[in-house]
Write a protein that holds these residues in place. Structure first.
Motif, PDB file in Angstrom:
ATOM      1  N   TYR A 215       0.838  -1.192   0.000  1.00  0.00           N
ATOM      2  CA  TYR A 215       0.000   0.000   0.000  1.00  0.00           C
ATOM      3  C   TYR A 215       0.879   1.250   0.000  1.00  0.00           C
ATOM      4  O   TYR A 215       1.903   1.284   0.679  1.00  0.00           O
ATOM      5  N   LYS A 216       0.419   2.269  -0.720  1.00  0.00           N
ATOM      6  CA  LYS A 216       1.131   3.540  -0.763  1.00  0.00           C
ATOM      7  C   LYS A 216       1.156   4.141   0.637  1.00  0.00           C
ATOM      8  O   LYS A 216       0.131   4.231   1.307  1.00  0.00           O
ATOM      9  N   ALA A 217       2.362   4.567   1.090  1.00  0.00           N
ATOM     10  CA  ALA A 217       2.502   5.098   2.446  1.00  0.00           C
ATOM     11  C   ALA A 217       3.008   6.530   2.472  1.00  0.00           C
ATOM     12  O   ALA A 217       2.553   7.325   3.296  1.00  0.00           O
ATOM     13  N   ALA A 218       3.959   6.875   1.610  1.00  0.00           N
ATOM     14  CA  ALA A 218       4.565   8.214   1.666  1.00  0.00           C
ATOM     15  C   ALA A 218       5.405   8.436   0.413  1.00  0.00           C
ATOM     16  O   ALA A 218       5.721   7.495  -0.320  1.00  0.00           O
ATOM     17  N   ARG A 219       5.769   9.677   0.213  1.00  0.00           N
ATOM     18  CA  ARG A 219       6.730  10.040  -0.832  1.00  0.00           C
ATOM     19  C   ARG A 219       8.132   9.907  -0.233  1.00  0.00           C
ATOM     20  O   ARG A 219       8.342  10.210   0.939  1.00  0.00           O
ATOM     21  N   LEU A 220       9.068   9.475  -1.017  1.00  0.00           N
ATOM     22  CA  LEU A 220      10.422   9.248  -0.544  1.00  0.00           C
ATOM     23  C   LEU A 220      11.029  10.505   0.081  1.00  0.00           C
ATOM     24  O   LEU A 220      11.677  10.441   1.128  1.00  0.00           O
ATOM     25  N   GLU A 221      10.767  11.670  -0.515  1.00  0.00           N
ATOM     26  CA  GLU A 221      11.377  12.907   0.005  1.00  0.00           C
ATOM     27  C   GLU A 221      10.807  13.326   1.365  1.00  0.00           C
ATOM     28  O   GLU A 221      11.390  14.144   2.062  1.00  0.00           O
TER      29      GLU A 221
END
Length: 106
Positions: free
Chosen positions: A5-11
């Motif tokens: 599941y999508k959790a966060a943007r890498l940056e």
């Protein structure tokens, strides 16, 4: 089988900082240690203290409530009062997005 599941943007995930997210209803904490993204349950295994409010030194996370310590890379208890290791999650990164793998419910 694990579903991601999508959790966060890498940056969004900074070295040595704790980042709380909800992944498919599960409280998850993300951090970056030595350039590696780590994902683990955001609740201390002692009495569910909010680990994202704890203190991270290197790979050692200290719970803000009673001082239990864990290795965020493995989830292993380093110091009590917690006796149970943290649940850690697999991650994958695609197009600068962090996905967290949750086991399918049985």
């Amino acid at each position: 089988m694990t579903e991601f599941y999508k959790a966060a943007r890498l940056e969004e995930i900074k070295e040595g900082e704790l980042y709380a997210v909800e992944v498919d209803g599960e409280p998850v904490c993300l951090t970056k240690v030595e350039g590696q993204i780590c994902a683990f349950t955001d609740n201390c295994t002692h009495i569910s203290g909010p680990l994202n409010e704890g203190e991270l030194e290197g790979c050692t996370l200290t719970c803000p409530w009673h001082g239990a310590q864990f290795d965020v890379r493995t989830g292993k208890v380093l110091r009590g009062p917690a006796r149970q290791d943290l649940h850690t999650y697999s991650i994958k990164i695609e197009d600068e997005t962090i996905f967290v793998g949750l086991p399918e419910e049985e």
